[in-house]
Structures are given as C-alpha cells and as structure tokens.
Write a protein that holds these residues in place. Structure first.
Motif, short mmCIF file in Angstrom:
data_model
loop_
_atom_site.label_atom_id
_atom_site.label_comp_id
_atom_site.label_asym_id
_atom_site.label_seq_id
_atom_site.Cartn_x
_atom_site.Cartn_y
_atom_site.Cartn_z
N GLY A 18 1.33 -8.14 18.35
CA GLY A 18 1.36 -7.17 17.26
C GLY A 18 0.83 -7.90 15.96
O GLY A 18 1.48 -7.59 14.68
N ASP A 333 -0.45 -1.27 20.85
CA ASP A 333 -1.47 -2.35 20.85
C ASP A 333 -2.01 -2.64 22.18
O ASP A 333 -2.97 -3.11 22.52
CB ASP A 333 -0.50 -3.61 20.29
CG ASP A 333 0.41 -4.01 20.94
OD1 ASP A 333 1.25 -3.48 21.79
OD2 ASP A 333 0.32 -5.44 21.11
N ARG A 376 -0.10 3.36 4.91
CA ARG A 376 -0.16 2.55 6.05
C ARG A 376 0.86 1.60 6.37
O ARG A 376 0.89 0.41 6.39
CB ARG A 376 -1.52 1.56 5.45
CG ARG A 376 -2.80 2.21 5.52
CD ARG A 376 -4.06 1.55 4.81
NE ARG A 376 -3.88 1.60 3.48
CZ ARG A 376 -4.65 0.89 2.50
NH1 ARG A 376 -5.37 -0.02 3.15
NH2 ARG A 376 -4.71 1.39 1.14
N HIS A 377 1.89 2.24 6.84
CA HIS A 377 3.05 1.61 7.36
C HIS A 377 2.76 0.99 8.55
O HIS A 377 3.06 -0.17 8.96
CB HIS A 377 4.16 2.72 7.70
CG HIS A 377 4.58 3.26 6.51
ND1 HIS A 377 4.95 2.82 5.39
CD2 HIS A 377 4.97 4.69 6.30
CE1 HIS A 377 5.29 3.76 4.49
NE2 HIS A 377 5.25 4.85 5.09
N ASP A 378 2.22 1.58 9.55
CA ASP A 378 1.78 1.16 11.08
C ASP A 378 0.34 1.10 11.28
O ASP A 378 -0.08 2.41 11.49
CB ASP A 378 2.66 1.83 11.89
CG ASP A 378 2.40 1.13 13.43
OD1 ASP A 378 1.43 0.82 13.85
OD2 ASP A 378 3.56 1.32 14.19
N ALA A 381 -0.68 2.56 14.84
CA ALA A 381 -0.35 3.96 15.04
C ALA A 381 -1.31 4.82 14.36
O ALA A 381 -1.85 5.87 14.95
CB ALA A 381 1.02 4.20 14.55
#
Ligand code: ZN
Length: 430
Positions: A18, A333, A376-378, A381
C-alpha cells in the motif's frame, strides 16, 4: 546518461504494501532510480521536472501480445475462437510480409507508449523486424518468434533459424531486448517439437513464451490423446526447464498449478481478450496463493482491439470480483503489481516494476488535471478505475524519455499511422 530529478510527485511505489508517497522527489542517475522521497545530498540534476499534480508509477508491462496484429484490429469480431483463427486470421496472415510486421509493431509501439506501457512480451513472425522497432522506440521487450511444429519440415519449424534470431538479438538495445523461443502451444506443436524447442532454449539460456489451456476442449483433447493435461505435456517435454511464460492458462487443474509453482513458470491472464472471446478466466487467486508469478497481457489487438494496460488491469479486477461475487477477490494494488513488476519478472527484467532505489527508471506520469482524477483520496483506485490512456503524459524507459508532455520523442507517429492504415486495408482486402 542524464541525471534527472522528478519533483513533488504523488508516487505509487508498488514497493511495500500500500505504499503511496505524497509530494515526493525521485532522483535518477545512469538509467536507475537512486533515491526516493528526497534527492541525495549534493545531487546536481541535468534536468529537473516539476511533477506536481501528477501520479508517478512504474511503467506497465504487457506480458502477452502479438503486436503486429494491430493491422487486424476490429476486423474479425464476434466469432468463436476456432472460426476466428481458421477462417479469418490465419487466411490473412499467410500474406503478411516482413514490412507489414514492422509497421504493425510500430503502430503498437505508439499505442503502448501513449498508454504508459514500457515493456512487452511479443510472439509473432518476422520478429527481427519487431526487434528493430524495439531498438528504435526505446521500449523494453521479450520477443519470441512463433513456431508451429506438427510435422517435420512444416512451415515455422526452422529451429536453427530461430536459434540464430535468439542469439543475434539477445541483449540488443543496451539490454532492453531479450529473446525467447516461441513454440505456439501444445495443441499446435507435437511433444517431440516441444522437446526440441526446450533443448534449444536450454542451450541458448533463453526463455520460452507459449500458449496453454485456453479452452476446455484443448484440455479434453490433450487428455484423450496423451493422457496428460496441456501443462503436464509442457512439463514432460522440458518447457519448464527454462523460464517459461504461459499465456492464458485458463483451464488449469490443481495439479497443474502445483507444477507451475514448482517450476517457477509465469502465467499471463489476458482478461479482456478472454472475456471478448468468451473463453473464461484464469484462476488468478489460486495461482497467486500457490506462489505462481501471475502477470497481465492484452493478447493481440485483433482479439482485444486495444493494447491499453490500464484497461487490462481494470478488467482483471472487475472480472475476478464479478465471477466470485467478492469485492475483495483481487485487490487494486495487487492488480497494479501484476501489470508492472510481475510482468517484468515474466519477461526476465527483475529490476523493473517498482519505484525504489536500485530499480530501473521505467516509469510513467499520469496528469491529474482531468476531472475524472479529482479528488485524490485513493490514488490506486483513481488509476485503476478512472484513468485513461490519454491521461498518461510522460513515459520513461531506463532513464530516457520516450514521451514528454504528450509528445512522442522516438517515433514518427504520423508516418506510422499512415503506413499502418494503408497496409491494414490491403491485408484484409478492402
Ligand atoms: Zn496469444
């Protein structure tokens, strides 16, 4: 080689679990990443790039394709696999020339670079011409000259000629090019021919790129004829004595998976092509759990229609989750690792596919200006489910820019597009 400093990037490193670094610098020297986070003391770059509002991640590795088949894109749709091959593609392929292969592969190179692909595994004919494209484009590749071998003397069984190709091009393009043997599959090649191909690969220290277990019928025929599954046939005939890349591997038994793991073979799922042809899905979770290196490929642009690895990674995830009714069936990922470092390993480039010190500077920048990438949280994704090929702004292989701010630097895109259009039309008789 230039010293390059990329500044203020949001980095998907794919190095530790991660691992996403925000507003990080990446220092490159001698074609390799030498620092991540902040540049080393005293580092004096020749070029500094502001990568603010860009996502930086390893370049994609398309681990199974037949790149010159761009010329057949969209031409033989909605046919069962056997009819697709026997009635359309094989007929058209008999008139393909070495020059067609060059321009078809060049068109593929344009599309791949524009989509953030930095390396590909290719299996086709006239591969010396694809090698030329690899050297000129700056891409990285593993090239296998496809061979058929049912009968002695049949076309495509020229193993001495294949061996000469393998030796001549191995390590070309400053080590960006690797060569492999390419016996098509256990349903097209006899066990004797597979064994002879494997012996040549062992002698030359080369790998093998092969198809296997794409349909249930192939497996049933193999068992009927030989009392062995396709994977068992490959194993018995020495194919796994060298680094082997097995395309598709859809109908695998538990015993097959044990063999593939024990022999350190790589399996390449081509989800888009497999779904389009209605073939089925590779048992990715079971293969990964057994320790098999599983990578992703687009398969040929004649079946997939596209060479987009962003799309391929997306489909890999969506297909597994849908088929297992489980949103955790293939984590995002993991899919990105399959689309990068696992592919690099399958091609024989173990120091590609991570943004980490010591790794080759094979990387892409994705411009986050598009509304679809905000907020751009994730980042994983956003890349996996929202980014499109057109969002890729910059591409680097071994510290050399192949695309900068959307402009290709190594290929004459206009000429390639025109040649490919003309040759594609001629081949299918338009
Ligand atoms: Zn294929």
């Amino acid at each position: 080689m230039a010293k390059i400093l990329l500044r203020h990037a949001d980095v998907i490193t794919l190095d530790t679990e991660g691992n996403v670094l925000r507003d990080a610098d990446v220092a490159i020297d001698g074609g390799r990443i030498i620092a991540l986070g902040a540049p080393p003391d005293g580092f004096l770059p020749d070029e500094t790039v502001d990568a603010h509002e860009h996502i930086l991640l390893p370049g994609f590795v398309n681990a199974h394709t037949h790149s010159p088949m761009t010329l057949f894109r969209g031409w033989a749709e909605e046919l069962l696999r056997e009819r697709w091959f026997n009635e359309r593609v094989w007929m058209a392929e008999t008139s393909v020339t070495a020059d067609d292969v060059y321009w078809g592969a060049a068109l593929a190179a344009v599309e791949m670079i524009r989509g953030g692909t930095t390396a590909f595994a290719d299996q086709y004919f006239y591969m010396d011409r694809v090698a030329q494209v690899v050297v000129e484009s700056g891409l990285r590749a593993s090239l296998a000259w496809c061979t058929f071998g049912r009968e002695e003397g049949e076309i495509g069984t020229d193993l001495p000629g294949i061996a000469a190709f393998v030796e001549e091009w191995q390590g070309a393009g400053d080590g960006r090019l690797r060569t492999a043997l390419g016996p098509h599959s256990p349903y097209v090649c006899s066990p004797q021919f597979l064994a002879r191909s494997a012996a040549v690969a062992v002698r030359l220290g080369a790998g093998i790129h092969i198809h296997a277990a794409e349909t249930q019928a192939q497996v049933q025929n193999s068992i009927l004829r030989n009392d062995l599954t396709p994977v068992e046939i490959l194993d018995r005939n020495g194919i796994f004595d060298v680094p082997a890349l097995v395309a598709h591997g859809i109908y695998l038994s538990d015993a097959d998976i044990v063999i593939l793991a024990a022999k350190h073979a790589s399996v390449v799922q081509c989800a888009t092509s497999q779904m389009k042809l209605g073939l089925g899905l590779t048992r990715v979770p079971e293969l990964a759990a057994a320790g098999v290196n599983v990578a992703l490929g687009t398969d040929s642009p004649a079946t997939n229609t596209s060479l987009s690895m962003l799309q391929e990674a997306r489909h890999a995830v969506l297909a597994q989750r849908l088929s297992r009714s489980n949103p955790g069936a293939l984590p995002g990922d993991q899919a990105l690792r399959m689309a990068t470092q696992n592919g690099a390993r399958a091609l024989g480039f173990p120091t590609c596919g991570r943004i980490a010190p010591g790794y080759s500077a094979d990387l892409v920048l994705i411009d986050c200006a598009s509304a679809r990438l905000i907020p751009r949280h994730d980042l994983v994704a956003n890349v996996l489910f929202a980014a499109q090929d057109g969002d890729v702004s910059d591409v680097m292989v071994a510290g050399r820019w192949l695309m900068r701010r959307g402009r290709l630097l190594t290929l004459d895109e206009e000429r390639i597009r025109a040649e490919a259009e003309r040759r594609g039309s001629t081949l299918v008789g338009l």
